[in-house]
Motif scaffolding. Structure first.
Motif, short mmCIF file in Angstrom:
data_model
loop_
_atom_site.label_atom_id
_atom_site.label_comp_id
_atom_site.label_asym_id
_atom_site.label_seq_id
_atom_site.Cartn_x
_atom_site.Cartn_y
_atom_site.Cartn_z
N ARG A 187 10.68 68.45 -3.34
CA ARG A 187 10.44 69.85 -2.97
C ARG A 187 9.90 70.00 -1.55
NH1 ARG A 187 10.29 73.64 -7.12
NH2 ARG A 187 10.94 72.79 -9.12
N SER A 188 9.40 68.91 -0.97
CA SER A 188 8.85 68.96 0.38
C SER A 188 9.90 68.73 1.46
CB SER A 188 7.73 67.90 0.54
OG SER A 188 6.66 68.18 -0.33
N MET A 189 11.13 68.36 1.07
CA MET A 189 12.17 68.04 2.05
C MET A 189 13.03 69.24 2.41
SD MET A 189 13.78 64.29 1.33
CE MET A 189 14.34 64.68 -0.32
N ARG A 190 13.51 69.22 3.63
CA ARG A 190 14.49 70.21 4.07
C ARG A 190 15.85 69.90 3.45
NH1 ARG A 190 18.14 67.72 7.15
NH2 ARG A 190 17.52 66.00 8.54
N PRO A 191 16.76 70.87 3.42
CA PRO A 191 18.13 70.56 2.99
C PRO A 191 18.72 69.44 3.86
CG PRO A 191 17.80 72.93 3.08
CD PRO A 191 16.56 72.32 3.68
N GLY A 192 19.36 68.48 3.21
CA GLY A 192 19.93 67.35 3.93
C GLY A 192 18.95 66.26 4.26
N GLY A 193 17.71 66.39 3.80
CA GLY A 193 16.68 65.39 4.08
C GLY A 193 16.90 64.11 3.30
N THR A 194 16.07 63.12 3.63
CA THR A 194 16.21 61.79 3.02
C THR A 194 14.90 61.38 2.37
OG1 THR A 194 17.81 61.12 4.71
CG2 THR A 194 16.79 59.37 3.42
N LEU A 195 14.98 60.98 1.11
CA LEU A 195 13.84 60.41 0.41
C LEU A 195 14.08 58.91 0.29
CD1 LEU A 195 12.20 61.84 -2.82
CD2 LEU A 195 12.40 59.41 -2.41
N VAL A 196 13.16 58.13 0.85
CA VAL A 196 13.28 56.67 0.77
C VAL A 196 12.21 56.16 -0.18
CG1 VAL A 196 13.34 54.50 2.04
CG2 VAL A 196 14.07 56.62 3.18
N ILE A 197 12.63 55.45 -1.21
CA ILE A 197 11.70 54.95 -2.21
C ILE A 197 11.71 53.43 -2.25
CG2 ILE A 197 13.45 55.30 -4.03
CD1 ILE A 197 11.03 55.72 -5.98
N SER A 198 10.50 52.85 -2.23
CA SER A 198 10.39 51.39 -2.27
C SER A 198 9.42 50.93 -3.37
CB SER A 198 9.91 50.85 -0.92
OG SER A 198 8.57 51.24 -0.69
N GLY A 199 8.94 51.86 -4.17
CA GLY A 199 8.00 51.47 -5.22
C GLY A 199 7.72 52.64 -6.14
N ALA A 200 7.08 52.34 -7.26
CA ALA A 200 6.75 53.37 -8.25
C ALA A 200 5.47 52.96 -8.96
CB ALA A 200 7.90 53.56 -9.23
N THR A 201 4.37 52.94 -8.22
CA THR A 201 3.12 52.45 -8.78
C THR A 201 2.60 53.32 -9.91
OG1 THR A 201 1.87 53.63 -7.05
CG2 THR A 201 2.43 51.32 -6.64
N SER A 202 3.02 54.58 -9.97
CA SER A 202 2.58 55.47 -11.06
C SER A 202 3.59 55.54 -12.19
CB SER A 202 2.33 56.88 -10.51
OG SER A 202 3.54 57.48 -10.07
N GLY A 203 4.63 54.72 -12.13
CA GLY A 203 5.67 54.73 -13.15
C GLY A 203 6.99 55.22 -12.60
N ASP A 204 8.08 54.94 -13.34
CA ASP A 204 9.42 55.26 -12.85
C ASP A 204 10.11 56.35 -13.67
OD1 ASP A 204 9.95 53.91 -15.18
OD2 ASP A 204 11.17 52.34 -14.27
N ALA A 205 9.34 57.16 -14.39
CA ALA A 205 9.93 58.21 -15.23
C ALA A 205 9.27 59.55 -14.93
CB ALA A 205 9.80 57.85 -16.71
N PRO A 206 9.65 60.21 -13.83
CA PRO A 206 9.04 61.51 -13.51
C PRO A 206 9.40 62.55 -14.55
CG PRO A 206 10.93 61.09 -12.09
CD PRO A 206 10.68 59.82 -12.85
#
Length: 322
Positions: free
Chosen positions: A232-251
């Motif tokens: 929700r914080s990204m602009r249209p066309g933005g990129t989310l790069v994920i390298s970990g999930a310390t709080s879990g992988d099931a949002p």
């Protein structure tokens, strides 16, 4: 030789299997070399190994540690690249399906010496101490690849770093500021937000807070707890790069509709290549950037540093020294 190793594994009490003692000198296959370790930084990977994640019981006892800086066999100051690819693999070694990290199939860096392929030894920048250089191969390299290889950012772009405090997050804040990005950071902890400002964030926010602008990219290592906020914080066309999930992988909300309707990109990222480690070292030298070290602890007291990582009581990297 002196070493810190896992003799057993316990998911609930990881430090119960930790031993500080003696192990045989490393075996050196053809094409490999040894590095005399002067500093080695702790990663979450070491705790996961003690919990039995990614480490097979038949591989025990296993010397822990992925990262190290020290001296090669000719006395040169070097950094150890932790990704061990198949000898016949060509190209990006992080994509080799048979790759491993030091301390998974091969003995790690929490020891007097470590054996690595010759191609995994990178010159250490003169401007970095051994302890600082030992921070680069995992957390800082991960952040470098996220920002400069995966995110497609340009100077002046806005980037959000979730979970300020961890090794990758603090590295991403520092590198992003040095590269000329506008840096926003979040944390649940007020002190960590304050310290994120000190190391380069332009503005900091409580986790989940609305940002003043939509960012071009998000550096995500927290996972489930921050996923929806990241999208929700990204602009249209933005990129989310994920390298970990310390709080879990099931949002609770995958945000799939927002992702496809606003044509966002989600890019996974793992570690980095030897060439990226060389470029990171050069970037540090050219910009005068130095890794953030939370504490330097004698390697004999490794349990103290590992407990702090388990407790989450860290801002930056904890480095074991000899």
């Amino acid at each position: 030789m002196f070493a810190v190793y896992a003799a057993s594994m316990d998911p609930k009490n990881p430090l119960d299997g930790l031993v500080v003692g003696e192990r045989p000198d490393p075996e050196v296959p053809a094409g490999w070399t040894t590095v005399t370790v002067k500093a080695a930084s702790i990663n979450h990977h070491d705790v996961w190994s003690l919990r039995g994640v990614g480490l097979r019981e038949e591989s025990l006892p296993m010397i822990l540690g992925c990262d190290a800086a020290g001296f090669d066999e000719d006395g040169n100051e070097v950094i150890v690249h932790a990704v061990i690819s198949d000898p016949d693999w060509v190209g990006d070694e992080t994509l080799d399906p048979r790759r491993s990290l030091l301390s998974e199939r091969h003995q790690g860096t929490f020891a007097e010496k470590v054996a690595v392929p010759r191609r995994n030894v990178v010159p250490k920048p003169a401007g970095l101490s051994m302890a600082e250089a030992a921070c680069l191969p995992t957390a800082w390299l991960t952040a470098y690849r996220m920002l400069f290889t995966q995110a497609d950012l340009s100077p002046g772009d806005a980037v959000l770093v979730q979970g300020a405090g961890g090794g990758v997050a603090t590295a991403a804040i520092t590198l992003a500021r040095a590269a000329g990005f506008r840096v926003y950071a979040t944390s649940r902890d007020e002190d960590k937000r304050r310290r994120a400002l000190e190391i380069g964030a332009h503005e900091v926010f409580e986790s989940g807070a609305r940002l003043p602008v939509k960012v071009d990219a998000v550096m995500e290592t927290v996972g489930a707890a921050t996923w929806s906020h990241s999208v929700r914080s990204m602009r249209p066309g933005g990129t989310l790069v994920i390298s970990g999930a310390t709080s879990g992988d099931a949002p609770s909300h995958a945000e799939l509709t927002r992702i496809f309707f606003q044509q966002m990109r989600v890019h996974g990222s793992t570690m980095g290549t030897r060439e990226e480690l060389r470029r990171l070292a050069e970037f540090m030298a050219v910009t005068g950037t130095t890794p953030l070290i939370d504490a330097e602890i004698p390697m004999e007291n490794a349990a103290e540093g590992l407990q702090r990582v388990i407790d989450g009581d860290v801002f930056g990297k904890i480095v074991l020294t000899r």
